[in-house]
Design an enzyme around this catalytic site. Structure first.
Site, PDB file in Angstrom:
ATOM      1  CG  HIS A 270      -1.702  -1.024   1.599  1.00  0.00           C
ATOM      2  ND1 HIS A 270      -1.285  -2.129   2.281  1.00  0.00           N
ATOM      3  CD2 HIS A 270      -3.013  -1.210   1.351  1.00  0.00           C
ATOM      4  CE1 HIS A 270      -2.291  -2.960   2.436  1.00  0.00           C
ATOM      5  NE2 HIS A 270      -3.357  -2.444   1.885  1.00  0.00           N
ATOM      6  CG  ASP A 475      -8.820 -11.200   7.517  1.00  0.00           C
ATOM      7  OD1 ASP A 475      -8.470 -12.316   7.101  1.00  0.00           O
ATOM      8  OD2 ASP A 475      -8.604 -10.144   6.895  1.00  0.00           O
TER       9      ASP A 475
HETATM   10  C1  XUL Z   1      -7.473  -6.898   4.354  1.00  0.00           C
HETATM   11  C2  XUL Z   1      -6.703  -7.250   3.167  1.00  0.00           C
HETATM   12  C3  XUL Z   1      -5.899  -6.133   2.653  1.00  0.00           C
HETATM   13  C4  XUL Z   1      -5.842  -6.074   1.185  1.00  0.00           C
HETATM   14  C5  XUL Z   1      -5.095  -4.891   0.678  1.00  0.00           C
HETATM   15  O1  XUL Z   1      -8.163  -7.947   4.897  1.00  0.00           O
HETATM   16  O2  XUL Z   1      -6.680  -8.363   2.713  1.00  0.00           O
HETATM   17  O3  XUL Z   1      -4.644  -6.251   3.187  1.00  0.00           O
HETATM   18  O4  XUL Z   1      -5.247  -7.227   0.664  1.00  0.00           O
HETATM   19  O5  XUL Z   1      -5.591  -3.687   1.112  1.00  0.00           O
END
Ligand code: XUL
Ligand code: CO
Length: 604
Positions: A270, A475
């Site tokens: 990012h 998650d």
């Molecule tokens: C969040 C996720 C992020 C995206 C990128 O759960 O997977 O890290 O992959 O923004």
């Protein structure tokens, strides 16, 4: 004499109460006048000698009103610190420091310290020497040391002789770890591949080309191990505790050494995890430019590329209501500006640009105009497509579905919801999907289901390879180590003929309790080995043919003239009713689910 002193027990010494010494035990009451015996904050009038009156007693602080000094009358909080360090070697003077202004360090043999070096003085203290400054990191807080100050409070000089000098980590970040090699399944070396053999050809393609593995910068280099209940656990040796551009560049070099040693050619990031955000958009953009310039240089030098890049549109408080779906027009515009910048600077270094809408959703439908928000999201994506074309960026655009977390309901819930959204707004040819396994399970599906949904819609663009914990409902982003799950994933990938220009991004993090640098390697190695086993198993299934045959047989009634008519949409209800009357009750065959499971297991 020493012997005689030892004869007085601490109890006797503590009992001495004379005018020249502070009492051993101080009992405070609200209203009592007190005098401070240490410098806490001189500029704000809280220093050795300040008279104060106690107003309230807290567990960790005492609230006082100052009676003397340049700030008399102000309310101050005095921390109830234990003045005796429980670390025998930690100088008391340092353990008392509560602000950087309060620290004084005697650098007796500064002449012997090389410029640009970092020293671990103690477990929680680092000394960083550069050309123009000396910085001290104390529990990861940066303290600037003023060398010209009168050196009153002292760092015991003897400490400096035991300092461990090390380089400023511009060179090797992972000393002692060599390039990870394939050693085969019988190897006991944790730093070797047992199954992933990059050059080995499986089903007509090299393993490395089936996978196109990538390291997720945010987890591997910015993950700290902090969770909502606990502090960071990871203190990587190359980190200096700052979020500076200098640190960002050093981290970038560490990233390239890491992927090189793992034999991986790709990475993902990012904007805000590779470069620090700024006080203003201009500053954030300048930071990004500087770090991306280095990334470009290193990519060319090391022949690496970014699998996918994105803009972080979820961390900053401005995005609390969403980015493209925010109720605030200014935020929509800011998000657009951030994506625009990202596309411009990533242009030559990425294969794919991903949109993940962590805040694009709602917490309550009562205050949400869902239709309007979805329309805004579509307009945002349309504008991104237009901008991509305008600047001539010909990479793929992907949307990464996730049902919730952080938002209660996220609009890109799963592959089916997202493909319906794309179809409704005429965006289907412009976007594909980035399927993440842990997001799949959060939406109540298997990763295999999500991959198949994407595949049959022609939308399979990339995989964020990770997994959740069956006992945990969020998650957890763990490295995928389940060989059966990997085999199911690879069934979809092989049916799709591969996923290039996409690949497998390890959107996965070490557990909080794994803190060794070596763990970063081990985690990726087992992730890669697991996927390699999945691929090898699929090759066995393909060669064996029994599973494909089972499926073929199951639908064989459609491999007929009338079946073909139905599939071509040429069998109306009148025609079918006529046939049923002719045939009578249809015969129904077994689904052979257990046999299918037996065949799968024989390949594991
Ligand atoms: C969040 C996720 C992020 C995206 C990128 O759960 O997977 O890290 O992959 O923004
Ligand atoms: Co992801």
């Amino acid at each position: 004499m020493e012997f005689e002193l030892d004869a007085f027990s601490p109890e006797i010494l503590n009992g001495i109460n004379c005018s020249s010494l502070p009492p051993h035990k101080l009992v405070l009451k609200v209203g009592a006048p007190v005098m401070l015996l240490r410098n806490i904050d001189q500029t704000n009038g809280v220093y050795n000698g300040t008279r104060m009156q106690v107003r309230r007693m807290g567990n960790h602080v005492i609230e006082c009103k100052t009676l003397t000094g340049n700030k008399a009358g102000s309310i101050v909080l005095i921390p109830r610190l234990n003045l005796i360090s429980n670390n025998e070697t930690l100088p008391v003077a340092l353990s008392r420091v509560t602000s950087k202004d309060g620290l004084r360090v005697l650098l007796q043999d500064h002449g012997h310290l090389e410029d640009n070096c970092t020293m671990n003085v103690f477990e929680n203290i680092k000394l960083i020497v550069s050309e123009d400054s000396i910085e001290l990191l104390f529990n990861s807080c940066l303290l600037q040391i003023d060398q010209n100050e009168n050196l009153g409070n002292i760092f015991a000089p003897s400490l400096l002789t035991s300092l461990h000098l090390c380089s400023d980590r511009e060179g090797e970040f992972f000393p002692g770890i060599n390039k990870i090699k394939y050693e085969g399944p019988s190897s006991k070396n944790p730093l070797s591949f047992k199954w992933y053999n990059a050059e080995e050809e499986i089903l007509g393609k090299k393993m490395k080309d089936w996978f196109r593995f990538s390291v997720a910068f945010w987890h591997t280099f910015r993950g700290t191990g902090a969770d909502p209940f606990g502090a960071p656990t990871k203190h990587w040796p190359w980190e200096d505790g700052t979020n500076s551009v200098k640190m960002a560049k050093r981290r970038m070099r560490a990233n390239f050494e890491f992927i090189n040693k793992l034999g991986i050619d790709l990475w993902c990031f990012h904007d805000r995890d590779i470069a620090p955000d700024g006080e203003s958009l201009e500053e954030a953009n300048a930071n990004l430019d500087e770090v991306v310039a280095l990334a470009k240089e290193l990519q060319t030098q090391e022949k690496k590329k970014v699998l996918w890049g994105t803009a972080q549109l979820f961390m900053h408080p401005r995005y609390m209501h969403g980015a493209a779906t925010s109720s605030e027009l200014g935020v929509y515009a800011y998000a657009a500006t951030q994506v625009k910048k990202a596309m411009e600077v990533y242009f030559h270094i990425i294969y794919i640009y991903v949109f993940w809408g962590g805040r694009e959703g709602y917490q309550s439908l009562l205050n949400t105009d869902m239709e309007r928000e979805l329309n805004h999201l579509a307009r945002f994506f349309e504008a991104a497509v237009a901008y991509k074309k305008k600047i001539g960026f010909n990479g793929t655009l992907l949307i990464e579905p996730k049902p919730q977390e952080p938002t209660k309901h996220q609009y890109d819930w799963d592959a089916a919801t997202t493909s319906n959204f794309l179809r409704k707004y005429g965006l289907i040819g412009e976007f594909k999907l980035n399927i993440e396994c842990n997001h799949a399970t959060l939406s109540g599906h298997s990763c295999h289901h999500e991959l198949e949904t994407a595949r049959i819609n022609g939308l399979l663009g990339n995989i964020d390879a990770n997994t959740g914990d069956p006992q945990v409902g969020w998650d957890t982003d763990q490295f995928l180590v389940d060989i059966q799950e990997a085999t199911m994933i690879m069934l979809s990938v092989v049916r799709n003929g591969g996923i290039a220009p996409g690949g497998f991004n390890f959107d996965a993090k070490l557990r909080r309790e794994s803190m060794d640098v070596e763990d970063l390697f081990i985690a990726h190695i087992i992730g890669m080995d697991t996927m390699a086993r999945g691929l090898k198993n699929v090759a066995k299934l393909v060669e064996d043919g029994a599973l494909a045959e089972l499926v073929r047989k199951r639908y064989q009634s459609f491999d007929t003239k009338i079946g073909a008519q139905i599939e071509a949409g040429k069998a109306d209800f009148d025609f079918l009713e006529k046939k049923v009357k002719e045939w009578g009750e249809p015969k129904v065959a077994s689904a052979k689910q257990e046999l299918a499971e037996m065949i799968l297991q024989s390949a594991l």
